[in-house]
Design a protein around this motif. Structure first.
Motif, PDB file in Angstrom:
ATOM      1  N   PHE A  82       0.769  -1.288   0.090  1.00 49.36           N
ATOM      2  CA  PHE A  82      -0.014   0.173  -0.251  1.00 49.36           C
ATOM      3  C   PHE A  82       0.712   1.365   0.116  1.00 49.36           C
ATOM      4  CE2 PHE A  82      -2.957  -3.070   1.513  1.00 49.36           C
ATOM      5  CZ  PHE A  82      -3.911  -2.851   0.633  1.00 49.36           C
ATOM      6  N   TRP A  83       2.113   1.163  -0.753  1.00 50.69           N
ATOM      7  CA  TRP A  83       2.894   2.408  -0.954  1.00 50.69           C
ATOM      8  C   TRP A  83       3.678   2.084  -2.047  1.00 50.69           C
ATOM      9  CZ3 TRP A  83       1.724   6.607   1.743  1.00 50.69           C
ATOM     10  CH2 TRP A  83       2.860   7.748   1.753  1.00 50.69           C
ATOM     11  N   PRO A  84       4.152   3.175  -2.839  1.00 46.61           N
ATOM     12  CA  PRO A  84       4.833   2.928  -4.062  1.00 46.61           C
ATOM     13  C   PRO A  84       6.159   2.083  -3.650  1.00 46.61           C
ATOM     14  CG  PRO A  84       4.064   5.272  -3.954  1.00 46.61           C
ATOM     15  CD  PRO A  84       3.802   4.522  -2.703  1.00 46.61           C
ATOM     16  N   SER A  85       6.546   1.294  -4.796  1.00 44.72           N
ATOM     17  CA  SER A  85       7.871   0.815  -4.350  1.00 44.72           C
ATOM     18  C   SER A  85       8.998   1.637  -5.063  1.00 44.72           C
ATOM     19  CB  SER A  85       8.063  -0.761  -4.812  1.00 44.72           C
ATOM     20  OG  SER A  85       7.629  -0.735  -6.288  1.00 44.72           O
ATOM     21  N   ASP A  86       8.761   2.140  -5.940  1.00 43.46           N
ATOM     22  CA  ASP A  86       9.679   3.028  -6.682  1.00 43.46           C
ATOM     23  C   ASP A  86      10.043   4.360  -5.804  1.00 43.46           C
ATOM     24  OD1 ASP A  86      10.957   3.877  -9.424  1.00 43.46           O
ATOM     25  OD2 ASP A  86      10.163   5.758  -8.852  1.00 43.46           O
ATOM     26  N   THR A  87      11.342   4.402  -6.015  1.00 45.30           N
ATOM     27  CA  THR A  87      11.869   5.625  -4.893  1.00 45.30           C
ATOM     28  C   THR A  87      11.352   6.947  -5.465  1.00 45.30           C
ATOM     29  OG1 THR A  87      13.807   4.255  -4.693  1.00 45.30           O
ATOM     30  CG2 THR A  87      14.209   6.650  -4.093  1.00 45.30           C
ATOM     31  N   ALA A  88      11.308   7.237  -6.649  1.00 50.00           N
ATOM     32  CA  ALA A  88      10.907   8.713  -7.023  1.00 50.00           C
ATOM     33  C   ALA A  88       9.314   8.633  -6.694  1.00 50.00           C
ATOM     34  CB  ALA A  88      11.130   8.702  -8.449  1.00 50.00           C
ATOM     35  N   ARG A  90       7.812   7.033  -4.458  1.00 45.88           N
ATOM     36  CA  ARG A  90       7.938   7.239  -2.649  1.00 45.88           C
ATOM     37  C   ARG A  90       8.178   8.606  -2.437  1.00 45.88           C
ATOM     38  NH1 ARG A  90       9.476   2.561   1.113  1.00 45.88           N
ATOM     39  NH2 ARG A  90       8.657   0.886  -0.064  1.00 45.88           N
ATOM     40  N   ALA A  91       9.081   9.359  -2.936  1.00 43.19           N
ATOM     41  CA  ALA A  91       9.402  10.949  -2.598  1.00 43.19           C
ATOM     42  C   ALA A  91       8.069  11.711  -2.993  1.00 43.19           C
ATOM     43  CB  ALA A  91      10.477  11.394  -3.705  1.00 43.19           C
ATOM     44  N   MET A  92       7.185  11.175  -4.045  1.00 44.51           N
ATOM     45  CA  MET A  92       5.890  12.035  -4.303  1.00 44.51           C
ATOM     46  C   MET A  92       4.967  11.557  -3.360  1.00 44.51           C
ATOM     47  SD  MET A  92       6.448  13.993  -6.618  1.00 44.51           S
ATOM     48  CE  MET A  92       8.202  14.046  -5.952  1.00 44.51           C
ATOM     49  N   ALA A  93       4.950  10.558  -2.794  1.00 42.34           N
ATOM     50  CA  ALA A  93       3.865  10.007  -1.800  1.00 42.34           C
ATOM     51  C   ALA A  93       4.304  10.663  -0.422  1.00 42.34           C
ATOM     52  CB  ALA A  93       4.022   8.615  -1.547  1.00 42.34           C
ATOM     53  N   TYR A  94       5.683  10.933  -0.232  1.00 39.05           N
ATOM     54  CA  TYR A  94       5.935  11.520   0.911  1.00 39.05           C
ATOM     55  C   TYR A  94       5.390  13.154   0.909  1.00 39.05           C
ATOM     56  CZ  TYR A  94       8.928   7.500   1.903  1.00 39.05           C
ATOM     57  OH  TYR A  94       9.459   6.172   2.265  1.00 39.05           O
ATOM     58  N   ARG A  95       6.037  13.620  -0.224  1.00 41.67           N
ATOM     59  CA  ARG A  95       5.671  15.215  -0.432  1.00 41.67           C
ATOM     60  C   ARG A  95       4.023  15.368  -0.051  1.00 41.67           C
ATOM     61  NH1 ARG A  95       5.471  18.457  -6.243  1.00 41.67           N
ATOM     62  NH2 ARG A  95       4.532  20.206  -5.344  1.00 41.67           N
ATOM     63  N   TRP A  96       3.360  14.495  -0.693  1.00 47.23           N
ATOM     64  CA  TRP A  96       1.716  14.752  -0.761  1.00 47.23           C
ATOM     65  C   TRP A  96       1.043  14.152   0.524  1.00 47.23           C
ATOM     66  CZ3 TRP A  96       0.359  18.567  -3.602  1.00 47.23           C
ATOM     67  CH2 TRP A  96       1.135  18.637  -4.841  1.00 47.23           C
ATOM     68  N   LEU A  97       1.850  13.409   0.996  1.00 47.62           N
ATOM     69  CA  LEU A  97       1.139  12.920   2.590  1.00 47.62           C
ATOM     70  C   LEU A  97       1.505  14.158   3.457  1.00 47.62           C
ATOM     71  CD1 LEU A  97      -0.127  10.871   4.530  1.00 47.62           C
ATOM     72  CD2 LEU A  97       2.034   9.976   4.890  1.00 47.62           C
ATOM     73  N   VAL A  98       2.486  14.880   3.519  1.00 49.46           N
ATOM     74  CA  VAL A  98       2.950  15.840   4.250  1.00 49.46           C
ATOM     75  C   VAL A  98       2.225  16.955   4.020  1.00 49.46           C
ATOM     76  CG1 VAL A  98       4.830  17.305   5.238  1.00 49.46           C
ATOM     77  CG2 VAL A  98       5.087  14.936   5.218  1.00 49.46           C
ATOM     78  N   PHE A  99       2.070  17.393   2.736  1.00 46.98           N
ATOM     79  CA  PHE A  99       1.122  18.459   2.230  1.00 46.98           C
ATOM     80  C   PHE A  99      -0.375  18.075   2.724  1.00 46.98           C
ATOM     81  CE2 PHE A  99      -1.783  20.359  -0.842  1.00 46.98           C
ATOM     82  CZ  PHE A  99      -1.318  21.553  -1.186  1.00 46.98           C
ATOM     83  N   PHE A 151      -7.238   6.875  -7.913  1.00 46.92           N
ATOM     84  CA  PHE A 151      -6.051   6.973  -6.885  1.00 46.92           C
ATOM     85  C   PHE A 151      -4.797   7.844  -7.236  1.00 46.92           C
ATOM     86  CE2 PHE A 151      -8.360   2.842  -6.170  1.00 46.92           C
ATOM     87  CZ  PHE A 151      -9.141   3.407  -4.941  1.00 46.92           C
ATOM     88  N   PHE A 152      -4.262   8.224  -6.326  1.00 43.53           N
ATOM     89  CA  PHE A 152      -2.905   8.838  -6.806  1.00 43.53           C
ATOM     90  C   PHE A 152      -1.968   8.131  -7.679  1.00 43.53           C
ATOM     91  CE2 PHE A 152       0.561  11.639  -6.385  1.00 43.53           C
ATOM     92  CZ  PHE A 152       0.307  13.007  -6.057  1.00 43.53           C
ATOM     93  N   PHE A 153      -1.662   6.846  -7.393  1.00 39.32           N
ATOM     94  CA  PHE A 153      -0.733   6.142  -8.119  1.00 39.32           C
ATOM     95  C   PHE A 153      -1.478   5.241  -9.017  1.00 39.32           C
ATOM     96  CE2 PHE A 153       1.831   7.688  -4.427  1.00 39.32           C
ATOM     97  CZ  PHE A 153       2.813   8.589  -5.044  1.00 39.32           C
ATOM     98  N   GLU A 154      -0.838   5.238 -10.120  1.00 42.96           N
ATOM     99  CA  GLU A 154      -1.567   4.054 -11.098  1.00 42.96           C
ATOM    100  C   GLU A 154      -1.472   2.732 -10.592  1.00 42.96           C
ATOM    101  OE1 GLU A 154       0.164   6.388 -15.083  1.00 42.96           O
ATOM    102  OE2 GLU A 154      -0.678   4.231 -15.436  1.00 42.96           O
TER     103      GLU A 154
END
Ligand code: GSH
Length: 213
Positions: A82-88, A90-99, A151-154
């Motif tokens: 339930f989280w992206p595995s790709d590092t880039a 993930r960076a976007m997932a962290y960005r928008w979760l904190v946003f 959803f946010f990620f494909e």
């Protein structure tokens, strides 16, 4: 076993969803935040800020801050999917979760409790109006990133999606947000109709979006 301090229509929804999706064993303790139980000494000993949720870990430590709880649960259940595995990504997932946590949730608090953000006797209405304008601006920024959706990620549902849907549902005028930002509306529909997330949404009595026209 985790212990989630929860109350209906609060950020505990996103944490319970995360625990459920990741298969983490947990129990709940209700804090009646509408009745002010979060300001009583017993709860202030758990979260001195007096906010819900709080999460007691299996080892007894207590966490506050809903976004941090999601990141911890992902850390404890790294194979949940339930989280992206790709590092880039993930960076976007962290960005928008904190946003969502630092910007959207915090702005929701400004229009929910405007008197806390001013010392002027007649200042609350101005705080509320400014927070309404700010949250609309923030949602238009987020909607740009929410493509193609729903959803946010494909890859499909991640823990970011219920968190975003939760803060969207607290919008001061949900029908207006859904009309102004169709991608946010589509996300809300996808999250609330998800077979595992939808039941938690309803148990927390979260506002339902109107069906798409
Ligand atoms: N930054 C905190 C915010 C928590 C928060 O503001 N919770 C609200 C409910 S959604 C609350 O407890 N409000 C009651 C109060 O502030 O008196 C988090 O993400 O956990």
């Amino acid at each position: 076993m985790y212990k989630l301090y929860w109350s209906r229509r609060t950020g505990a929804f996103a944490v319970e969803t995360a625990l459920t999706l990741c298969g983490a064993p947990f129990e709940r303790e209700q804090v009646d935040h509408k009745a002010g139980a979060q300001r009583e000494a017993a709860y202030l000993a758990i979260n001195p800020v007096g906010q819900v949720p709080a999460l007691a870990l299996p080892g007894g430590q207590v966490m506050t801050e809903s976004a941090a709880m999601l990141l911890h649960i992902l850390d404890a259940y790294p194979d949940s999917g339930f989280w992206p595995s790709d590092t880039a990504e993930r960076a976007m997932a962290y960005r928008w979760l904190v946003f969502a946590s630092a910007q959207l949730y915090e702005t929701d608090l400004r229009y929910s409790y405007p008197d806390r953000y001013t010392t002027a006797p007649d200042g609350a209405e101005g705080v509320r109006q400014a927070a309404h304008a700010q949250v609309d601006r923030l949602w238009s920024i987020l909607a740009e990133a929410l493509t193609p959706g729903p959803f946010f990620f494909e890859q499909g549902l991640t823990l970011l999606d219920p968190y975003l849907a939760m803060v969207a549902a607290w919008h001061y005028d949900l029908p207006r947000l859904c009309a102004a930002e169709p991608r946010v509306h589509a996300l809300l529909e996808a999250v609330t109709s998800h077979p595992e997330v939808g039941p938690v949404w309803r148990r927390y009595d979260m506002p339902m979006p109107a069906p798409a026209a």
